[in-house]
Design an enzyme around this catalytic site. Structure first.
Site, PDB file in Angstrom:
ATOM      1  N   VAL A 259       0.833  -1.196   0.000  1.00  0.00           N
ATOM      2  CA  VAL A 259       0.000   0.000   0.000  1.00  0.00           C
ATOM      3  C   VAL A 259       0.870   1.250   0.000  1.00  0.00           C
ATOM      4  O   VAL A 259       1.931   1.278   0.612  1.00  0.00           O
ATOM      5  CB  VAL A 259      -0.909   0.006   1.248  1.00  0.00           C
ATOM      6  CG1 VAL A 259      -1.813   1.219   1.262  1.00  0.00           C
ATOM      7  CG2 VAL A 259      -1.734  -1.278   1.305  1.00  0.00           C
ATOM      8  N   GLY A 260       0.420   2.303  -0.684  1.00  0.00           N
ATOM      9  CA  GLY A 260       1.054   3.604  -0.551  1.00  0.00           C
ATOM     10  C   GLY A 260       1.723   4.118  -1.807  1.00  0.00           C
ATOM     11  O   GLY A 260       1.642   3.513  -2.883  1.00  0.00           O
ATOM     12  N   ASN A 261       2.399   5.254  -1.660  1.00  0.00           N
ATOM     13  CA  ASN A 261       2.996   5.946  -2.791  1.00  0.00           C
ATOM     14  C   ASN A 261       4.123   5.156  -3.441  1.00  0.00           C
ATOM     15  O   ASN A 261       4.275   5.159  -4.665  1.00  0.00           O
ATOM     16  CB  ASN A 261       3.519   7.314  -2.354  1.00  0.00           C
ATOM     17  CG  ASN A 261       2.448   8.385  -2.426  1.00  0.00           C
ATOM     18  OD1 ASN A 261       1.276   8.080  -2.575  1.00  0.00           O
ATOM     19  ND2 ASN A 261       2.849   9.635  -2.325  1.00  0.00           N
ATOM     20  N   GLU A 284      -3.689  -7.834  -2.132  1.00  0.00           N
ATOM     21  CA  GLU A 284      -4.748  -7.528  -1.177  1.00  0.00           C
ATOM     22  C   GLU A 284      -5.433  -6.208  -1.532  1.00  0.00           C
ATOM     23  O   GLU A 284      -6.647  -6.095  -1.505  1.00  0.00           O
ATOM     24  CB  GLU A 284      -4.196  -7.481   0.250  1.00  0.00           C
ATOM     25  CG  GLU A 284      -3.021  -6.533   0.436  1.00  0.00           C
ATOM     26  CD  GLU A 284      -2.464  -6.565   1.844  1.00  0.00           C
ATOM     27  OE1 GLU A 284      -2.827  -7.458   2.621  1.00  0.00           O
ATOM     28  OE2 GLU A 284      -1.653  -5.674   2.167  1.00  0.00           O
ATOM     29  N   GLY A 378      -0.521  -7.450   5.492  1.00  0.00           N
ATOM     30  CA  GLY A 378      -0.430  -8.681   4.717  1.00  0.00           C
ATOM     31  C   GLY A 378       0.960  -8.988   4.225  1.00  0.00           C
ATOM     32  O   GLY A 378       1.158  -9.984   3.527  1.00  0.00           O
TER      33      GLY A 378
END
Length: 493
Positions: A259-261, A284, A378
């Site tokens: 997740v994220g930039n 995910e 995850g």
């Protein structure tokens, strides 16, 4: 059976002190929003009367401020698992105002079914539609919804009219059997469907439906900077090199991305690299970059647990179902994150480290070893089982005063045995088949910010043994930052 419409306040009245609540969703995607706010208000009212009111919370992953923030501010949380990212909740947890246990996301549903974590009293589910027969069409996130609905005594539905009923068909709801009757999960390609497009529950458990019209509150992403773009290019170039050496099949392998930039930058750079063929995603969280690459023909199919996208991208998906429905699939997290499936599909797993050490151990969760940031999420589900496990991190933080690569991590989430590749904006450290000393030399040479290299090279010479660990100084970087605010001032005597 006719489902009863109720207000959020009436729904909250069914929640009792010490209840355990399961919430649908995964990240803000698919989380109920109105009923949790009403529960927080009820907690405040009970506290004002001098009455106790705190609940246990099971979620898919992080949630929205309507859940974690509101209930934290109301001091209404007894315990929380498995992952969070809300500032108010983080402060509460680090002050020990509520108990929190960090957990691999793929494990939560089965641990609930095994009875290891206590009962689920109430499940609160966001839905795009629900029938009198108990068929629930979820919204843009699944999480642990199937399991908490099956275990809960009562189910409350938030029927969110923002989400069109036409989302039906984008979900694949499947629960594996528990041991000793468990069979293989029959996912052999990311696009395989193995379940149903709806979540089936016993209709008599649904105590009411609360109608809402809440926009998803999806993530917005900061513009990519030079550091994240360099990390993305380094990962992309490394994967091309692996293809040319024959380590990755010419047809490529499915990608799991965190997740994220940085994750968005990595995917973006992969999409722009014409030497990488169009690829599949099995992950995910499906983010904005995936949808963009899908439109460009660079991503063929994406399977995940949630559409954690910006509001603009969500509207684009909903207005383009004819295109996206054949290319997107949302599953429960024990399937999207399942290590068995990750190993079978041969995933290339790309996740973000908070901190790494020179031997390849990764800290994903704790700042300075003590303060919880978000959780392991995850990353562990995929890292150990991946065909190739890659961790990325900017080499420094706090304007260079923190080195993200240290002599020894202050908390270990992923050991050196699971981490194969480390990438920063400076380069790539391939740790496969290397001894501890060789790993340290490779990481220092390729990944460390140049101003920290002399310190780490000197540290490496101080230790002895197979893993040259200098016990008196292995946390000198951390101690110096707490003392002076700059790891550069660490000294080795």
């Amino acid at each position: 059976m006719i489902l009863r419409k109720i207000t959020a306040e009436e729904a909250a009245s069914y929640v009792k002190d010490n209840d355990n609540i399961g919430f649908s969703g995964f990240t803000p995607a698919g989380c109920p929003k109105t009923v949790p706010m009403a529960i927080a208000k009820r907690a405040e009212e009970e506290h004002a009367k001098g009455n106790p009111f705190r609940v246990g919370m099971f979620t898919g992953a992080s949630t929205v401020d309507h859940i974690d923030g509101a209930l934290s501010r109301a001091n209404a949380i007894k315990f929380r698992t498995p992952y969070q990212s809300n500032k108010d909740l983080r402060n509460l947890l680090n002050a020990n105002g509520a108990q929190y246990f960090d957990l691999h996301l793929s494990e939560l549903a089965q641990l609930l079914r095994y009875g290891f974590l206590g009962k689920v009293d109430i499940a609160i589910i966001e839905a795009a539609d629900v029938t009198e027969y108990g068929e629930i069409i979820l919204t843009e996130g699944v999480g642990i919804a199937p399991t908490i609905c099956r275990l809960a005594n009562k189910i409350i539905i938030e029927l969110n009219r923002f989400h069109p009923k036409e989302i039906k068909g984008m979900h694949d709801i499947y629960e594996p059997a528990d041991p000793p009757s468990r069979r293989e999960i029959p996912v052999y390609t990311p696009s395989d469907r193995i379940g149903t497009p709806y979540l089936k529950v016993a209709p008599e458990k649904i105590i009411g439906v609360v109608e809402t019209n809440n926009n998803p509150g999806g993530n917005s992403f900061s513009p990519l900077d030079d550091v994240t773009l360099k990390i993305g290019k380094n990962v992309s170039d490394f994967l091309v090199k692996e293809m040319k050496t024959g380590h990755i099949p010419a047809s490529f392998l499915p990608i799991q991305s965190g997740v994220g930039n940085v994750a968005n930058a990595v995917l973006g750079c992969m999409g722009e690299n014409e030497e990488i063929p169009p690829f599949n995603i099995y992950t995910e969280v499906i983010q904005d970059a995936v949808i963009k690459l899908m439109e460009e023909g660079r991503v063929k199919f994406a399977s995940g647990c949630s559409l954690s996208v910006s509001l603009e991208v969500m509207k684009k998906i909903y207005s383009g179902f004819d295109f996206f429905k054949s290319k997107l699939l949302l599953r429960p997290q024990e399937i999207s994150n399942n290590p068995e499936v990750a190993r079978r599909l041969g995933l290339i797993a790309i996740n973000t480290a908070l901190e790494a050490d020179i031997f390849g151990n990764i800290n994903s969760t704790h700042v300075m070893g003590t303060k919880m940031m978000n959780g392991i999420g995850g990353s562990g589900d995929f890292t150990r089982s991946a065909y190739l496990s890659i961790f990325t991190t900017p080499s420094t933080a706090k304007d260079g005063k923190i080195s993200s690569i240290v002599p020894m991590v202050s908390h270990v989430d992923h050991s050196e045995h699971s981490v194969k590749i480390l990438v920063t904006e400076h380069g790539v450290a391939d740790l496969r088949g290397k001894s501890p000393i060789q790993r340290a030399q490779t990481i220092i040479d390729n990944c460390v910010e140049p101003s920290y290299k002399p310190l780490l090279k000197k540290y490496l010479k101080l230790g002895s043994g197979h893993t040259p660990l200098y016990l008196d100084k292995c946390f000198a970087f951390h101690k110096e930052f707490l003392k002076s605010g700059d790891m550069h001032n660490a000294i080795w005597n």
